[in-house]
Design an enzyme around this catalytic site. Structure first.
Site, PDB file in Angstrom:
ATOM      1  N   CYS A  29       0.863  -1.173   0.000  1.00 25.60           N
ATOM      2  CA  CYS A  29       0.000   0.000   0.000  1.00 25.60           C
ATOM      3  C   CYS A  29       0.903   1.227   0.000  1.00 25.60           C
ATOM      4  CB  CYS A  29      -0.963  -0.015   1.189  1.00 25.60           C
ATOM      5  SG  CYS A  29      -0.159  -0.112   2.787  1.00 25.60           S
ATOM      6  N   HIS A 560      20.384  -1.312  35.088  1.00 32.83           N
ATOM      7  CA  HIS A 560      18.919  -1.179  35.078  1.00 32.83           C
ATOM      8  C   HIS A 560      18.329  -2.397  35.792  1.00 32.83           C
ATOM      9  CE1 HIS A 560      14.798  -0.979  33.578  1.00 32.83           C
ATOM     10  NE2 HIS A 560      15.041   0.253  33.158  1.00 32.83           N
TER      11      HIS A 560
END
Length: 638
Positions: A29, A560
């Site tokens: 598309c 982290h």
């Protein structure tokens, strides 16, 4: 300008969707390659999402969609070459495998496959129709006083008048039928003298075959119709399939299409067409009733949800209804509320470009902003606003209000398919002139201004700049620390005790992909983080779940604790240092309660990342499986 070579990207795409043998069909598309795959499990989602040249991967409507951006036609051509796929337009092969998924997914795949290939020319014809309307409204041109007007009118109306032929061609591809046999059936439906012939036969009471009435739609012809030809080609495909089985090869080339046309055309005019006309009327009347119940509510909901529908390909359930309404009335308002969401993306992008401190965000947002003006929003949505979340919510919220306003003013589209700024000429009304267009332009300005102002009033999240990879506001930003020394090779010890985990096995795409930098992870056996070397504390996250360090030799470390632990809002975490502190190797930096993290259903796995990886030639990692605090973890090589 010479066409850019996307061969390497195409090779990567084909290889990581499972190889060419895994491809059932391919189409594209405006911004996406749309694959039907035999087995989606063979596709490597993570690789494709993180590959340069690919925005993201979406699985929806029975399709595996690889979002490329505005240059998708060029990539599509190179994918064709690499995979050995032949075809034309934006829909190519279908080797006999049916679309997978539930009935709704198959319906979406069918509808998108039929309408997608000609949306570009359909939009172009719609723009021409809009230009013709402006010429009539402003200059008084008509077929009676201008040859150029007559030419342009034919250029704009011709595509819509003979739409059944185009739909016959694309439907044949979906139903696996000979395209030219299907086109012959489509041409029969729009045969020029047929309306006059049927009317004459009706006067003589001869308009029937075997007692079955031969009637045309209420409009008087099958010009511009949608559903009859789709059903006709479906019926024709079944007849063709049967005839291929029983017809000798020596005469198959002309006997099969002869029988298919001979049987399908009468069946269409006598049975299939009338049934399709009734179904079309029911769909159109049902949707019209829904809009009449509350046009403003309908506009609000469709405007707000349109971008979400497009993301998952679900808008294809609505597009055919709009085309149907347009074919019956020469105008449509079904998709009106979906006309301006691209401009709310323009507004938030302009604000992000002005406010963000990240150069990489600016480089992505600027071309995405230009694309949005022309109606293409995938680069904006997938590249910037959706990852940031809040800008996407702002865009949807403003779009809902604008959609309600469009419905309130009862604006209609008199040309179908154009996007962005090209759609405005199609809003010129034969009866009201330029007024609807000016209202639409005013609402466009409101869409851009409204989303821009709201985004300017709220913080712009980081996408790349914050070293934790979390979405944080500028108020939480920690000032950069002046480098202590020039970067050079150094050995870094483990800041935790526990099991060593390769970074690729971390259950988070950002860390696992290496987007934050190279490193390793540890599944901790105790809730404490220690300084792995002499360093300066450059970051203590607001929720205390992450700490940043800059070593004496210039390596920038991020520790982290856990995955998505920012959601705990600091519960179970206790920082023992602050930004700017100088720490010694082995000094305790952070305490955390593993039970709290596990009770929340979150992984405790803790990545240790060198965030300035690009400053080094290599990062060497320990090969041990279990480590104690202070054991060798990794080496930076310069």
């Amino acid at each position: 300008m010479a066409k850019k070579d996307y061969t390497e990207l195409a090779k990567d795409i084909v290889a990581h969707v499972g190889g060419k043998d895994n491809i059932v069909s391919l189409k594209h598309c405006v911004t996406r390659l749309r694959f039907n795959l035999k087995d989606e499990a063979k596709a490597d989602d993570n690789y494709l999402k993180n590959r340069d040249g690919i925005v993201t991967v979406i699985k929806a409507g029975g399709q595996y969609q690889v979002v490329i951006g505005n240059h998708v036609p060029d990539v599509y051509e190179d994918v064709q070459k690499v995979a050995g796929i032949t075809g034309s337009g934006s829909l190519d092969i279908n080797e006999g495998d049916d679309a997978k998924g539930n009935l709704f997914d198959r319906f979406i795949d069918l509808i998108s496959g039929i309408f997608q290939p000609f949306l570009g020319p359909l939009a172009a014809a719609g723009i021409v129709k809009g230009v013709v309307a402006i010429l009539a409204a402003t200059l008084g041109w008509s077929t009676q006083n201008s040859a150029m007007y007559a030419i342009l009118e034919a250029a704009g109306d011709g595509f819509f008048q003979f739409l059944p032929i185009i739909i016959a061609f694309t439907s044949a591809r979906k139903f696996k039928m000979n395209e030219f046999t299907a086109a012959a059936i489509g041409t029969a439906l729009v045969y020029p003298t047929l309306p006059t012939t049927v009317a004459a036969l009706a006067k003589l009471k001869l308009a029937s075959v075997l007692g079955i009435p031969f009637v045309l739609p209420a409009s008087g012809s099958y010009l511009s119709t949608v559903m009859p030809v789709i059903l006709a080609i479906w019926v024709g495909s079944m007849i063709e399939r049967y005839m291929k089985k029983i017809t000798p090869d020596v005469v198959k080339v002309f006997v099969v299409p002869f029988v298919v046309i001979l049987l399908t055309v009468p069946l269409t005019f006598l049975i299939v067409g009338p049934i399709a006309n009734v179904a079309s009327d029911l769909l159109s009347n049902g949707f019209t009733s829904l809009m009449n119940f509350s046009p403003v509510l309908y506009g609000f909901l469709l405007g707000g949800l349109w971008q979400v529908l497009v993301m998952f390909g679900l808008h294809w359930a609505i597009v055919p209804l709009a085309i149907l309404q347009f074919s019956q009335n020469q105008w449509t308002d079904i998709l009106l509320a979906a006309a301006l969401p691209n401009f709310t993306q323009t507004g938030v992008l302009l604000a992000i470009i002005l406010k963000t401190r990240e150069q990489k965000v600016k480089s992505v947002a600027m071309p995405a902003c230009i694309s949005s003006i022309f109606g293409v929003t995938e680069p904006a949505i997938y590249g910037v606003t959706l990852p940031m979340k809040i800008p996407f919510y702002i865009s949807c919220g403003v779009s809902a209000i604008i959609g309600a306003c469009l419905a309130l003013f009862k604006i209609k589209m008199y040309a179908f398919g154009a996007l962005g700024i090209f759609q405005f000429p199609g809003w010129v009304s034969p009866s009201e002139g330029l007024t609807p267009m000016w209202i639409g332009i005013a609402l466009t300005v409101a869409a851009i201004a409204g989303s821009f102002v709201i985004q300017m009033l709220v913080p712009v999240p980081y996408l790349y700049g914050d070293p934790t990879g979390e979405s944080v506001t500028p108020e939480e930003e920690v000032a950069e620390v002046t480098p202590l020394k020039d970067i050079k090779q150094e050995i870094i010890a483990s800041p935790l005790s526990g099991q060593l985990i390769p970074l690729v096995d971390v259950p988070d795409e950002v860390f696992a992909s290496g987007a934050m930098g190279k490193g390793v992870a540890i599944n901790p056996s105790e809730g404490a983080v220690y300084a792995p070397t002499n360093a300066e504390v450059t970051l203590v996250f607001a929720t205390k779940h992450a700490i940043g360090l800059k070593t004496e030799n210039g390596a920038e470390l991020l520790i982290h604790v856990g995955m998505d632990t920012v959601s705990l809002e600091g519960k179970g975490f206790h920082a023992l240092v602050a930004v700017g502190d100088t720490v010694q190797a082995g000094q305790k930096l952070l305490e955390f309660d593993m039970n709290v993290i596990k009770a929340a259903g979150l992984p405790v796995i803790t990545p240790i990342i060198i965030t300035n990886t690009d400053a080094f030639d290599d990062i060497l990692v320990s090969q041990e499986t279990e480590l104690k605090t202070g054991d060798y973890l990794l080496t930076t090589v310069k």
